[in-house]
Design an enzyme around this catalytic site. Structure first.
Site, PDB file in Angstrom:
ATOM      1  N   HIS A   1       0.823  -1.207   0.000  1.00  0.00           N
ATOM      2  CA  HIS A   1       0.000   0.000   0.000  1.00  0.00           C
ATOM      3  C   HIS A   1       0.857   1.256   0.000  1.00  0.00           C
ATOM      4  CE1 HIS A   1       0.869   0.947   4.221  1.00  0.00           C
ATOM      5  NE2 HIS A   1       0.698  -0.338   4.488  1.00  0.00           N
TER       6      HIS A   1
ATOM      7  N   GLU B   1      -1.568  -6.734   7.609  1.00  0.00           N
ATOM      8  CA  GLU B   1      -0.222  -6.482   8.110  1.00  0.00           C
ATOM      9  C   GLU B   1       0.054  -7.358   9.333  1.00  0.00           C
ATOM     10  OE1 GLU B   1       2.767  -5.999   7.986  1.00  0.00           O
ATOM     11  OE2 GLU B   1       3.023  -3.826   7.721  1.00  0.00           O
TER      12      GLU B   1
END
Length: 230
Positions: free
Chosen positions: A9, A87
């Site tokens: 990202h 994550e």
């Protein structure tokens, strides 16, 4: 020869503020928005056209996917959100400033938490409101599956079933698959794809918003990998 595109990202607001983010759902910064768009432009100019896309359930990865697909004019392709691509969970460090954490615990200890393969940070208590069992997006999961902290090793252990059960089969059906996810979930996947040793993966960094392309053989073994924007 199928292609796998890994896209971390774009810069998030907490990346900008130098805070441990993990599973906390922060959005992209202005720079991160630009990085996501530029990633899509780079893929378009390279002639890379994903046919299916995977992402996490965190908005910084989802928005990166949307923005890059918009530049590719491919927002219509199937898009699968999977929590296993989240994550790494930073446990009790979530939300803390990294420099201030080093002052509190010492540089060496924070370095171990961040860079060792199998040493997780202190865990969140299950009653802590930051624990994912209190987040409605995980309501359908067994609470025992939801981590209070993770090392990179534990991150790989949840990413791998997603790879084997979802992404690898998609690569056998499509010419190009895009994964928009996070630094550590993608590093875990890189470790698996490249067969890296535990100490070797600790030196690998994946920059924000730069597409990493893997060209794979029919058996999904790696033939070569490269950054599109190099």
């Amino acid at each position: 020869m199928p292609k796998l595109v890994l896209l971390r990202h774009g810069q998030s607001i907490w990346n900008l503020e130098n805070r441990f983010t993990g599973w906390y759902d922060v959005d992209l910064s202005d720079q991160g928005i630009n990085e996501a768009r530029e990633a899509g432009v780079a893929l378009r100019e390279a002639g890379i056209a994903p046919q299916v896309a995977y992402t996490s359930v965190l908005k910084r990865a989802i928005r990166t996917l949307w923005l890059s697909l918009a530049e590719l004019d491919r927002m219509w392709i199937p898009e699968i959100k999977d929590w296993r691509l989240n994550e790494r969970h930073y446990g009790a460090l979530t939300g803390l400033n990294k420099a201030e954490t080093a002052e509190q615990y010492g540089d060496e200890q924070v370095h171990i938490w961040r860079r060792s393969y199998d040493t997780p940070p202190p865990a969140l208590d299950a009653e802590d409101e930051r624990h994912p069992r209190h987040d409605p997006r995980y309501a359908g999961l067994d609470p025992q599956q939801l981590p209070g902290t993770e090392s990179l090793k534990l991150t790989l252990e949840r990413v791998l079933p997603c790879w084997e059960g979802e992404i690898a089969p998609a690569l056998r059906q499509h010419d190009c698959v895009l994964i928009a996810a996070h630094g550590n979930s993608l590093r875990a996947l890189v470790k698996h794809l490249d067969g890296l040793a535990d100490d070797a993966i600790m030196k690998v960094e994946i920059p924000t918003g730069r597409p990493l392309v893997y060209e794979l053989a029919e058996d999904l073994s790696v033939q070569r990998s490269y950054y599109v924007q190099d």
